[in-house]
Design a protein around this motif. Structure first.
Motif, PDB file in Angstrom:
ATOM      1  N   PHE A 139       0.834  -1.193   0.000  1.00 44.71           N
ATOM      2  CA  PHE A 139       0.000   0.000   0.000  1.00 44.71           C
ATOM      3  C   PHE A 139       0.876   1.253   0.000  1.00 44.71           C
ATOM      4  CE2 PHE A 139      -2.075   3.513   2.106  1.00 44.71           C
ATOM      5  CZ  PHE A 139      -3.338   3.538   1.541  1.00 44.71           C
ATOM      6  N   THR A 140       1.894   1.258   0.862  1.00 43.57           N
ATOM      7  CA  THR A 140       2.792   2.405   0.975  1.00 43.57           C
ATOM      8  C   THR A 140       3.495   2.664  -0.353  1.00 43.57           C
ATOM      9  OG1 THR A 140       3.098   1.997   3.344  1.00 43.57           O
ATOM     10  CG2 THR A 140       4.777   3.331   2.234  1.00 43.57           C
ATOM     11  N   ALA A 141       4.042   1.619  -0.954  1.00 44.96           N
ATOM     12  CA  ALA A 141       4.751   1.764  -2.225  1.00 44.96           C
ATOM     13  C   ALA A 141       3.812   2.263  -3.324  1.00 44.96           C
ATOM     14  CB  ALA A 141       5.387   0.440  -2.628  1.00 44.96           C
ATOM     15  N   ARG A 142       2.602   1.714  -3.385  1.00 47.36           N
ATOM     16  CA  ARG A 142       1.641   2.156  -4.410  1.00 47.36           C
ATOM     17  C   ARG A 142       1.275   3.624  -4.239  1.00 47.36           C
ATOM     18  NH1 ARG A 142      -0.835  -2.714  -3.290  1.00 47.36           N
ATOM     19  NH2 ARG A 142      -2.489  -1.636  -2.161  1.00 47.36           N
ATOM     20  N   ARG A 143       1.134   4.058  -3.003  1.00 45.82           N
ATOM     21  CA  ARG A 143       0.762   5.459  -2.737  1.00 45.82           C
ATOM     22  C   ARG A 143       1.851   6.402  -3.252  1.00 45.82           C
ATOM     23  NH1 ARG A 143      -3.966   6.532   0.643  1.00 45.82           N
ATOM     24  NH2 ARG A 143      -3.853   8.707   1.205  1.00 45.82           N
ATOM     25  N   PHE A 144       3.116   6.074  -2.971  1.00 46.12           N
ATOM     26  CA  PHE A 144       4.219   6.896  -3.468  1.00 46.12           C
ATOM     27  C   PHE A 144       4.322   6.813  -4.989  1.00 46.12           C
ATOM     28  CE2 PHE A 144       6.229   6.470   0.902  1.00 46.12           C
ATOM     29  CZ  PHE A 144       6.017   7.796   1.242  1.00 46.12           C
ATOM     30  N   GLU A 145       4.105   5.626  -5.522  1.00 43.59           N
ATOM     31  CA  GLU A 145       4.188   5.439  -6.975  1.00 43.59           C
ATOM     32  C   GLU A 145       3.128   6.278  -7.692  1.00 43.59           C
ATOM     33  OE1 GLU A 145       5.020   1.712  -9.830  1.00 43.59           O
ATOM     34  OE2 GLU A 145       3.343   1.438  -8.448  1.00 43.59           O
ATOM     35  N   ARG A 146       1.886   6.228  -7.192  1.00 40.60           N
ATOM     36  CA  ARG A 146       0.803   7.007  -7.808  1.00 40.60           C
ATOM     37  C   ARG A 146       1.063   8.510  -7.747  1.00 40.60           C
ATOM     38  NH1 ARG A 146      -3.655   4.370  -4.670  1.00 40.60           N
ATOM     39  NH2 ARG A 146      -3.321   2.234  -5.252  1.00 40.60           N
ATOM     40  N   ALA A 147       1.788   8.928  -6.707  1.00 41.68           N
ATOM     41  CA  ALA A 147       2.102  10.349  -6.555  1.00 41.68           C
ATOM     42  C   ALA A 147       3.320  10.756  -7.387  1.00 41.68           C
ATOM     43  CB  ALA A 147       2.357  10.667  -5.087  1.00 41.68           C
ATOM     44  N   GLY A 148       3.966   9.771  -8.013  1.00 44.54           N
ATOM     45  CA  GLY A 148       5.117  10.068  -8.853  1.00 44.54           C
ATOM     46  C   GLY A 148       6.409  10.294  -8.086  1.00 44.54           C
ATOM     47  N   GLY A 189      15.465  -0.438  16.767  1.00 48.06           N
ATOM     48  CA  GLY A 189      14.211  -0.557  17.499  1.00 48.06           C
ATOM     49  C   GLY A 189      12.959  -0.724  16.671  1.00 48.06           C
ATOM     50  N   TYR A 190      13.091  -0.760  15.358  1.00 46.57           N
ATOM     51  CA  TYR A 190      11.902  -0.924  14.518  1.00 46.57           C
ATOM     52  C   TYR A 190      11.474  -2.372  14.500  1.00 46.57           C
ATOM     53  CZ  TYR A 190      12.696   3.823  13.025  1.00 46.57           C
ATOM     54  OH  TYR A 190      12.868   5.184  13.021  1.00 46.57           O
ATOM     55  N   GLN A 191      10.177  -2.584  14.727  1.00 49.33           N
ATOM     56  CA  GLN A 191       9.637  -3.937  14.807  1.00 49.33           C
ATOM     57  C   GLN A 191       8.596  -4.215  13.733  1.00 49.33           C
ATOM     58  OE1 GLN A 191      10.078  -6.184  17.709  1.00 49.33           O
ATOM     59  NE2 GLN A 191      11.727  -4.908  18.478  1.00 49.33           N
ATOM     60  N   ALA A 192       7.989  -3.176  13.171  1.00 53.53           N
ATOM     61  CA  ALA A 192       6.890  -3.354  12.214  1.00 53.53           C
ATOM     62  C   ALA A 192       7.298  -2.837  10.844  1.00 53.53           C
ATOM     63  CB  ALA A 192       5.650  -2.603  12.691  1.00 53.53           C
ATOM     64  N   LEU A 193       6.873  -3.540   9.816  1.00 51.02           N
ATOM     65  CA  LEU A 193       7.088  -3.102   8.442  1.00 51.02           C
ATOM     66  C   LEU A 193       5.802  -2.463   7.930  1.00 51.02           C
ATOM     67  CD1 LEU A 193       9.026  -6.140   6.958  1.00 51.02           C
ATOM     68  CD2 LEU A 193       9.940  -3.899   7.571  1.00 51.02           C
ATOM     69  N   PRO A 194       5.900  -1.578   6.987  1.00 51.79           N
ATOM     70  CA  PRO A 194       7.134  -1.115   6.383  1.00 51.79           C
ATOM     71  C   PRO A 194       7.859  -0.133   7.302  1.00 51.79           C
ATOM     72  CG  PRO A 194       5.331   0.163   5.497  1.00 51.79           C
ATOM     73  CD  PRO A 194       4.724  -0.891   6.394  1.00 51.79           C
ATOM     74  N   VAL A 195       9.156  -0.012   7.089  1.00 54.32           N
ATOM     75  CA  VAL A 195       9.911   1.092   7.663  1.00 54.32           C
ATOM     76  C   VAL A 195      10.221   2.003   6.486  1.00 54.32           C
ATOM     77  CG1 VAL A 195      12.039   1.818   8.795  1.00 54.32           C
ATOM     78  CG2 VAL A 195      10.865  -0.261   9.566  1.00 54.32           C
ATOM     79  N   VAL A 196       9.875   3.279   6.637  1.00 53.43           N
ATOM     80  CA  VAL A 196      10.043   4.255   5.559  1.00 53.43           C
ATOM     81  C   VAL A 196      11.040   5.307   6.017  1.00 53.43           C
ATOM     82  CG1 VAL A 196       8.884   5.938   4.086  1.00 53.43           C
ATOM     83  CG2 VAL A 196       7.658   3.880   4.817  1.00 53.43           C
ATOM     84  N   LEU A 198       2.135   1.253   8.801  1.00 55.13           N
ATOM     85  CA  LEU A 198       1.345   2.001   7.822  1.00 55.13           C
ATOM     86  C   LEU A 198       0.890   3.297   8.468  1.00 55.13           C
ATOM     87  CD1 LEU A 198      -0.046   2.261   5.106  1.00 55.13           C
ATOM     88  CD2 LEU A 198      -1.971   0.980   6.044  1.00 55.13           C
ATOM     89  N   ASP A 199       1.361   4.417   7.943  1.00 59.08           N
ATOM     90  CA  ASP A 199       0.987   5.732   8.466  1.00 59.08           C
ATOM     91  C   ASP A 199       0.605   6.620   7.287  1.00 59.08           C
ATOM     92  OD1 ASP A 199       0.869   8.334   9.560  1.00 59.08           O
ATOM     93  OD2 ASP A 199       2.263   7.754  11.153  1.00 59.08           O
TER      94      ASP A 199
END
Length: 82
Positions: free
Chosen positions: A15-24, A46-53, A63-64
């Motif tokens: 979802f994160t990748a698609r959102r950035f992709e759609r925004a160009g 300390g990061y435990q959840a993916l995605p890490v952006v 997901l944020d």
């Protein structure tokens, strides 16, 4: 440069990748299953959840949508409502 740390089958990552992709926005995907060093680095910080952006100015995990949209708006020089 935006980097998205992901793994196969991660719907939040997709979802994160698609959102950035759609925004160009250009981004790089790092598969933590294929790159165990990247996975180790994420765990060490300390990061435990993916995605890490990472965007160069900030890093978050999970997901944020607000942070995704804020990053897109900054890239396009727009203001977003809080």
């Amino acid at each position: 440069m935006i980097t998205i740390y992901t793994r196969p089958g991660c719907s939040r990552c997709d979802f994160t990748a698609r959102r950035f992709e759609r925004a160009g926005l250009p981004f790089q995907l790092v598969d933590v299953e294929a790159d165990p060093t990247a996975a180790d680095q994420l765990h060490a910080t300390g990061y435990q959840a993916l995605p890490v952006v990472t965007t160069g100015s900030e890093t978050w995990s999970g997901l944020d949508v607000h942070k995704i949209d804020a990053t897109i708006a900054r890239h396009h020089g727009q203001q977003i409502a809080s």
